[in-house]
Scaffold this motif. Structure first.
Motif, mmCIF file in Angstrom:
data_model
loop_
_atom_site.group_PDB
_atom_site.id
_atom_site.type_symbol
_atom_site.label_atom_id
_atom_site.label_comp_id
_atom_site.label_asym_id
_atom_site.label_seq_id
_atom_site.Cartn_x
_atom_site.Cartn_y
_atom_site.Cartn_z
ATOM 1 N N MET A 1 7.617 -92.159 -35.935
ATOM 2 C CA MET A 1 6.971 -92.449 -37.228
ATOM 3 C C MET A 1 6.993 -93.951 -37.522
ATOM 4 N N LYS A 2 8.199 -94.576 -37.375
ATOM 5 C CA LYS A 2 8.332 -96.022 -37.606
ATOM 6 C C LYS A 2 7.418 -96.832 -36.680
ATOM 7 N N LYS A 3 7.392 -96.343 -35.392
ATOM 8 C CA LYS A 3 6.536 -96.992 -34.398
ATOM 9 C C LYS A 3 5.079 -96.987 -34.844
ATOM 10 N N GLU A 4 4.646 -95.804 -35.318
ATOM 11 C CA GLU A 4 3.246 -95.673 -35.734
ATOM 12 C C GLU A 4 2.922 -96.619 -36.898
ATOM 13 N N ILE A 5 3.877 -96.702 -37.848
ATOM 14 C CA ILE A 5 3.650 -97.623 -38.980
ATOM 15 C C ILE A 5 3.518 -99.056 -38.478
ATOM 16 N N ASN A 6 4.398 -99.420 -37.526
ATOM 17 C CA ASN A 6 4.311 -100.777 -36.949
ATOM 18 C C ASN A 6 2.950 -101.043 -36.333
ATOM 19 N N VAL A 7 2.462 -100.060 -35.538
ATOM 20 C CA VAL A 7 1.140 -100.219 -34.887
ATOM 21 C C VAL A 7 0.063 -100.399 -35.952
ATOM 22 N N LEU A 8 0.186 -99.578 -37.007
ATOM 23 C CA LEU A 8 -0.801 -99.638 -38.088
ATOM 24 C C LEU A 8 -0.813 -101.042 -38.726
ATOM 25 N N ILE A 9 0.408 -101.536 -39.004
ATOM 26 C CA ILE A 9 0.506 -102.871 -39.613
ATOM 27 C C ILE A 9 -0.127 -103.917 -38.713
ATOM 28 N N ILE A 10 0.208 -103.825 -37.395
ATOM 29 C CA ILE A 10 -0.365 -104.794 -36.450
ATOM 30 C C ILE A 10 -1.881 -104.700 -36.451
ATOM 31 N N LEU A 11 -2.387 -103.453 -36.469
ATOM 32 C CA LEU A 11 -3.843 -103.256 -36.487
ATOM 33 C C LEU A 11 -4.478 -103.906 -37.718
ATOM 34 N N ILE A 12 -3.821 -103.628 -38.881
ATOM 35 C CA ILE A 12 -4.360 -104.184 -40.138
ATOM 36 C C ILE A 12 -4.383 -105.715 -40.063
ATOM 37 N N ILE A 13 -3.270 -106.291 -39.569
ATOM 38 C CA ILE A 13 -3.216 -107.758 -39.445
ATOM 39 C C ILE A 13 -4.339 -108.246 -38.544
ATOM 40 N N LEU A 14 -4.531 -107.544 -37.417
ATOM 41 C CA LEU A 14 -5.583 -107.941 -36.467
ATOM 42 C C LEU A 14 -6.966 -107.927 -37.144
ATOM 43 N N ILE A 15 -7.213 -106.833 -37.898
ATOM 44 C CA ILE A 15 -8.527 -106.718 -38.572
ATOM 45 C C ILE A 15 -8.734 -107.893 -39.530
ATOM 46 N N PHE A 16 -7.658 -108.198 -40.306
ATOM 47 C CA PHE A 16 -7.769 -109.338 -41.235
ATOM 48 C C PHE A 16 -8.057 -110.631 -40.499
ATOM 49 N N LEU A 17 -7.351 -110.784 -39.352
ATOM 50 C CA LEU A 17 -7.552 -112.012 -38.573
ATOM 51 C C LEU A 17 -9.002 -112.123 -38.109
ATOM 52 N N ILE A 18 -9.549 -110.988 -37.612
ATOM 53 C CA ILE A 18 -10.930 -111.000 -37.092
ATOM 54 C C ILE A 18 -11.909 -111.338 -38.223
ATOM 55 N N ILE A 19 -11.700 -110.639 -39.386
ATOM 56 C CA ILE A 19 -12.592 -110.892 -40.524
ATOM 57 C C ILE A 19 -12.496 -112.365 -40.947
ATOM 58 N N GLY A 20 -11.248 -112.837 -41.043
ATOM 59 C CA GLY A 20 -11.011 -114.225 -41.466
ATOM 60 C C GLY A 20 -11.680 -115.198 -40.527
ATOM 61 N N PHE A 21 -11.536 -114.956 -39.239
ATOM 62 C CA PHE A 21 -12.092 -115.864 -38.235
ATOM 63 C C PHE A 21 -13.632 -115.919 -38.316
ATOM 64 N N SER A 22 -14.235 -114.697 -38.422
ATOM 65 C CA SER A 22 -15.710 -114.695 -38.433
ATOM 66 C C SER A 22 -16.222 -115.343 -39.720
ATOM 67 N N TYR A 23 -15.502 -115.154 -40.843
ATOM 68 C CA TYR A 23 -15.890 -115.793 -42.102
ATOM 69 C C TYR A 23 -15.870 -117.308 -41.951
ATOM 70 N N PHE A 24 -14.794 -117.781 -41.336
ATOM 71 C CA PHE A 24 -14.632 -119.204 -41.096
ATOM 72 C C PHE A 24 -15.788 -119.759 -40.242
ATOM 73 N N ARG A 25 -16.124 -118.940 -39.203
ATOM 74 C CA ARG A 25 -17.209 -119.398 -38.302
ATOM 75 C C ARG A 25 -18.550 -119.506 -39.023
ATOM 76 N N THR A 26 -18.942 -118.424 -39.771
ATOM 77 C CA THR A 26 -20.261 -118.473 -40.435
ATOM 78 C C THR A 26 -20.311 -119.615 -41.438
ATOM 79 N N ASN A 27 -19.222 -119.810 -42.152
ATOM 80 C CA ASN A 27 -19.175 -120.893 -43.125
ATOM 81 C C ASN A 27 -19.413 -122.245 -42.468
ATOM 82 N N ASN A 28 -18.769 -122.420 -41.340
ATOM 83 C CA ASN A 28 -18.900 -123.688 -40.630
ATOM 84 C C ASN A 28 -20.318 -123.926 -40.135
#
Ligand code: ZN
Length: 275
Positions: free
Chosen positions: A1-28
């Motif tokens: 269960m703890k493992k799954e939560i960790n994976v989920l958190i990592i996934l969420i962080i990854l998604i934020f990173l991807i969104i953040g990066f693409s936002y940064f790119r279009t803005n530039n």
């Protein structure tokens, strides 16, 4: 269960990173596009572009959206965004390619260089600048070989002469109408010694349009360096009604170019000679 939560958190962080990066790119990219647009001033391509006039070009373009960029620049440089006889400039020295029109004038005591008598093909007392006179005599002689009679009926005029002429026209027709066919003193091309009115001896110069001599002039005047100065299709540029009898000497090369490109002298001058 703890493992799954960790994976989920990592996934969420990854998604934020991807969104953040693409936002940064279009803005530039947008920023770059903006910068490119700012640097890409299309008027600048033309050699006769004047940075000080940029706002006037933009206003003129808005008022005349169908004009080419080139014509917008040239017309503003001519001063056509101001009324005739406003923002006027004195032309101080004689120059065979000088422009005198409703924005450019000569002073009362201006005298052209080398004024000489027109001793042939002219009514009495006519004076022209020497090279203009020689070219006119040559042209009139060639015309005569084709049985065409060219005669100079008005050539160099002084300030005072033009002043009388203009004031009489104003008395008869009012300022507004007089301005369509007569120059104000100082603003007359006749004052330069480089312009003349022509008739065919038989009919008044005001009927020159209807003569065979006029057709001859349309086909041949440029070969001697003369141009029809106030053509029918350039009234809004010259500010003068069609004058089939009025010719200006500019030399063979320029006259030929102007004829080939259907230009009036304002258009030629502000494209090639304005400094
Ligand atoms: Zn004239």
């Amino acid at each position: 269960m703890k493992k799954e939560i960790n994976v989920l958190i990592i996934l969420i962080i990854l998604i934020f990173l991807i969104i953040g990066f693409s936002y940064f790119r279009t803005n530039n990219t947008k920023k770059n596009e903006n910068i490119q647009e700012e640097n890409n001033n299309p008027f600048q391509e033309y050699s006769f572009y004047q940075e000080n006039n940029l706002n006037r070009y933009l206003n003129y373009q808005e008022n005349y959206p169908n004009l080419s960029l080139k014509d917008v620049i040239l017309r503003v440089n001519m001063n056509l965004d101001h009324s005739f006889y406003t923002q006027t400039k004195e032309v101080k020295e004689f120059n065979p390619l000088m422009i005198v029109n409703k924005y450019n004038y000569v002073s009362r005591d201006f005298t052209p260089s080398n004024l000489v008598k027109v001793d042939k093909f002219a009514i009495n007392g006519m004076l022209l600048e020497e090279n203009c006179k020689l070219a006119f005599i040559e042209m009139a002689s060639k015309a005569l070989e084709d049985n065409m009679n060219l005669r100079a009926v008005s050539t160099y005029r002084t300030y005072d002469y033009q002043n009388n002429l203009y004031n009489n026209y104003v008395k008869n027709d009012g300022v507004e109408e007089a301005d369509t066919y007569s120059a104000r003193p100082g603003f007359s091309e006749h004052h330069t010694g480089l312009a003349l009115d022509i008739d065919n001896i038989k009919t008044s110069y005001t009927n020159f349009l209807k003569t065979e001599e006029f057709i001859w002039m349309m086909n041949n005047a440029y070969k001697y360096g003369f141009i029809l100065r106030y053509p029918e299709d350039k009234v809004e540029i010259t500010g003068y009604m069609y004058e089939p009898w009025h010719y200006r000497f500019v030399g063979v090369e320029i006259a030929t170019y102007m004829k080939e490109h259907n230009l009036t002298y304002e258009e030629y001058y502000y494209e090639f000679l304005d400094k």
